[in-house]
Write a protein that holds these residues in place. Structure first.
Motif, PDB file in Angstrom:
ATOM      1  N   PHE A  17      36.884  40.813  37.345  1.00 28.10           N
ATOM      2  CA  PHE A  17      38.124  40.980  38.380  1.00 28.10           C
ATOM      3  C   PHE A  17      37.465  41.925  39.412  1.00 28.10           C
ATOM      4  O   PHE A  17      36.721  42.880  39.057  1.00 28.10           O
ATOM      5  N   LYS A  18      38.051  41.660  40.585  1.00 29.75           N
ATOM      6  CA  LYS A  18      37.747  42.674  41.546  1.00 29.75           C
ATOM      7  C   LYS A  18      39.199  42.801  42.671  1.00 29.75           C
ATOM      8  O   LYS A  18      39.816  41.978  42.923  1.00 29.75           O
ATOM      9  N   LEU A  19      38.959  44.220  43.294  1.00 28.49           N
ATOM     10  CA  LEU A  19      40.173  44.534  44.035  1.00 28.49           C
ATOM     11  C   LEU A  19      39.506  44.434  45.419  1.00 28.49           C
ATOM     12  O   LEU A  19      38.570  45.192  45.707  1.00 28.49           O
ATOM     13  N   ILE A  20      40.161  43.966  46.424  1.00 27.92           N
ATOM     14  CA  ILE A  20      39.862  44.473  47.784  1.00 27.92           C
ATOM     15  C   ILE A  20      40.984  44.586  48.589  1.00 27.92           C
ATOM     16  O   ILE A  20      41.816  44.107  48.989  1.00 27.92           O
TER      17      ILE A  20
ATOM     18  N   THR B 264      48.651  38.195  48.439  1.00 22.25           N
ATOM     19  CA  THR B 264      48.556  39.637  48.566  1.00 22.25           C
ATOM     20  C   THR B 264      49.332  40.491  47.620  1.00 22.25           C
ATOM     21  O   THR B 264      50.395  40.260  47.192  1.00 22.25           O
ATOM     22  N   SER B 265      48.788  41.439  47.046  1.00 25.32           N
ATOM     23  CA  SER B 265      49.210  42.515  46.042  1.00 25.32           C
ATOM     24  C   SER B 265      49.504  43.937  46.865  1.00 25.32           C
ATOM     25  O   SER B 265      48.761  44.191  47.939  1.00 25.32           O
TER      26      SER B 265
ATOM     27  N   MET C  18      43.556  40.534  44.856  1.00 20.35           N
ATOM     28  CA  MET C  18      42.975  40.685  43.595  1.00 20.35           C
ATOM     29  C   MET C  18      42.335  39.451  43.282  1.00 20.35           C
ATOM     30  O   MET C  18      43.251  38.271  43.185  1.00 20.35           O
ATOM     31  N   GLN C  19      41.169  39.306  43.008  1.00 23.08           N
ATOM     32  CA  GLN C  19      40.452  38.236  42.672  1.00 23.08           C
ATOM     33  C   GLN C  19      39.846  37.972  41.219  1.00 23.08           C
ATOM     34  O   GLN C  19      39.419  38.943  40.959  1.00 23.08           O
ATOM     35  N   THR C  20      39.778  36.860  40.785  1.00 25.19           N
ATOM     36  CA  THR C  20      38.869  36.700  39.654  1.00 25.19           C
ATOM     37  C   THR C  20      38.122  35.609  39.489  1.00 25.19           C
ATOM     38  O   THR C  20      38.221  34.624  40.243  1.00 25.19           O
TER      39      THR C  20
ATOM     40  N   VAL D  51      37.310  56.706  46.704  1.00 18.65           N
ATOM     41  CA  VAL D  51      38.112  56.133  45.469  1.00 18.65           C
ATOM     42  C   VAL D  51      38.202  54.628  45.728  1.00 18.65           C
ATOM     43  O   VAL D  51      38.146  53.781  44.704  1.00 18.65           O
ATOM     44  N   LEU D  52      38.919  53.997  46.890  1.00 22.41           N
ATOM     45  CA  LEU D  52      38.993  52.846  46.844  1.00 22.41           C
ATOM     46  C   LEU D  52      37.566  51.748  46.694  1.00 22.41           C
ATOM     47  O   LEU D  52      37.646  50.772  46.218  1.00 22.41           O
TER      48      LEU D  52
END
Length: 463
Positions: free
Chosen positions: A227-230, A45-46, A256-258, A209-210
């Protein structure tokens, strides 16, 4: 002679049998043909800290959109002998004054009032039109993304002194109007407070925004890497009014996923995100991302390491012409196509690791794949037991420096005046990446890396 022929025939059959058996067993090690299904790699988790600034001008703009035209209407004459309609005549202005918001509200007031006495019907009504300005002072609070105020009317001034013609005389009626307005001070202030609360709920804007930030974007066209931010949770502190801005701290817990392959879907779900009020948010970004090396790209890089190199031991020598890679049971299989004293392919296995100094992936515990027996094993013993294997192992490595740079570049769009929607701007800085671990999948070798930095968000000029 016949016995010699028979012996040679048996040997040839044995070699052929061993060769066929070797091919079948090695082929069994190879992966199934790849498909275009996106690969998902979940990192730790970021946490993204984004101090948020909302200009007072932005709140003013939103308030003017909410309060347009008629803002008050009292059509009951009988309760207090007065009817009143209040209309905004010019844009509302907000200024900061000693830590509070001063609201300047230009108004046009139409009023009908009844005067006189009900005795024998001796009364009359008059209509008047007034132009003036209300001044309100508001205490400000922003909790759970919604701004609220507690306002009081501090003053109201007429553009010209109110008067009315009675029996041929101009009779000043300020003394009548002002007490009447005093009755409605609390009502008008409440109307302003309600309008501010309705127009300054920033939670929908944050969710928009999210959602924009969660849209996958291409980081490598060559390898079709996305690249994907969840987002998972959003934290926010109470706001403070600092000069001409509302300031608060925003914290975003996310994954954060690639992914490699076809463009993944944006599965953003507004209802799944938790909003939590906190007293403090850590002041830095901690991002965990993945640098991906497909087996094809890694094999090309390792093959380049062997170009023009000859490995010799005594009278024997070999040249590696090509390298193939895939994974099996958590290990990497390395296929080395050779010419020279060995014409063919040998297979090694190893566990990938990372050199933090050279930023290279290399292979530990390298060994020959021993599920092949017979002539190839016997012939290759000199190669596998001596210094040659060590030299080969030294060349079975490749740099992921470019991958690290690509990973950093994948985050940079979020940091350089990134505007996911009109009037929202994201800026920040990022430190160098640090290596965490290496994992293997059926399609790629993945180096997990972390970085820290800072971000900020400013809201100014939204629709």
């Amino acid at each position: 002679m016949s016995s010699i022929k028979s012996t040679i025939s048996i040997l040839l059959l044995a070699v052929l049998f061993n060769s066929c058996s070797t091919t079948q067993k090695i082929e069994a090690l190879k992966p199934l043909p790849s498909d275009d299904t996106p690969m998902v790699y979940k990192t730790k988790t970021s946490f993204v800290n984004m101090p948020l600034e909302i200009t007072l001008k932005e709140i003013e703009n939103q308030l003017n959109k909410t309060l347009a035209g008629e803002i008050y209407n009292d059509s009951n004459l009988e309760d207090d002998n007065t009817e009143m309609k209040i209309t905004k005549t010019a844009p509302i202005r907000l200024v900061e004054k000693n830590g509070k918001i001063e609201t300047i509200l230009p108004l046009k007031i139409w009023s009908k009032f009844k005067y006189g006495t009900d005795f024998m019907g001796l009364n009359d009504t008059r209509e008047i039109n007034l132009n003036g300005t209300f001044t309100l002072i508001s205490d400000v609070k922003l909790s759970n993304w919604k701004m609220s105020t507690t306002s009081k009317i501090e003053d109201f001034n007429w553009s010209e002194s109110p008067s009315i013609l009675v029996a041929g005389r101009n009779v000043p009626i300020t003394y009548i109007i002002n007490p009447t307005l005093s009755i409605f001070k609390a009502k008008v202030a409440k109307k302003i407070d309600d309008a501010i609360e309705n127009s300054c709920d920033f939670k929908p804007y944050v969710l928009d925004v999210l959602e924009k930030m969660s849209t996958p974007f291409l980081t490598s066209e060559q390898y079709q890497t996305w690249f994907k931010l969840i987002p998972v949770e959003v934290y926010v502190t109470d706001a403070v009014l600092d000069k001409s801005e509302i300031k608060m701290d925003l914290g975003l817990k996310c994954n954060m996923q690639t992914m490699v392959g076809l463009k993944p879907k944006n599965n953003f779900d507004k209802t799944a995100i938790e909003f939590k009020a906190v007293t403090r948010v850590p002041d830095k970004v901690t991002a965990n991302v993945a640098a991906i090396s497909t087996y094809e790209s890694a094999a090309q890089l390792i093959t380049a390491n062997f170009k023009g190199k000859e490995f010799a031991a005594g009278s024997r020598k070999i040249v590696v012409q090509n390298v193939g890679l895939w994974q099996r049971d958590g290990k990497i299989i390395i296929a080395l196509d050779m010419t020279g004293s060995i014409n063919g392919t040998i297979y090694l296995s190893g566990i990938p690791n990372y050199n933090t100094v050279t930023k290279e992936i290399y292979f530990e515990q390298m060994d020959y794949v021993l599920n092949t027996k017979g002539i190839l094993t016997r012939t290759a013993n000199w190669l596998l037991q001596g210094v040659i294997l060590k030299k080969i192992q030294e060349n079975c490595r490749y740099s992921i420096k470019e991958n690290l740079e690509d990973g950093k570049k994948s985050l940079l769009p979020y940091l350089n005046n990134f505007s996911p929607m009109k009037g929202v701007f994201v800026n920040g800085t990022m430190n160098d990446f640090e290596f965490e671990k290496v994992e293997v999948t059926d399609k790629a070798i993945i180096a997990f890396i972390t970085t820290t930095g800072k971000m900020s968000v400013k809201i100014d000029g939204m629709d």
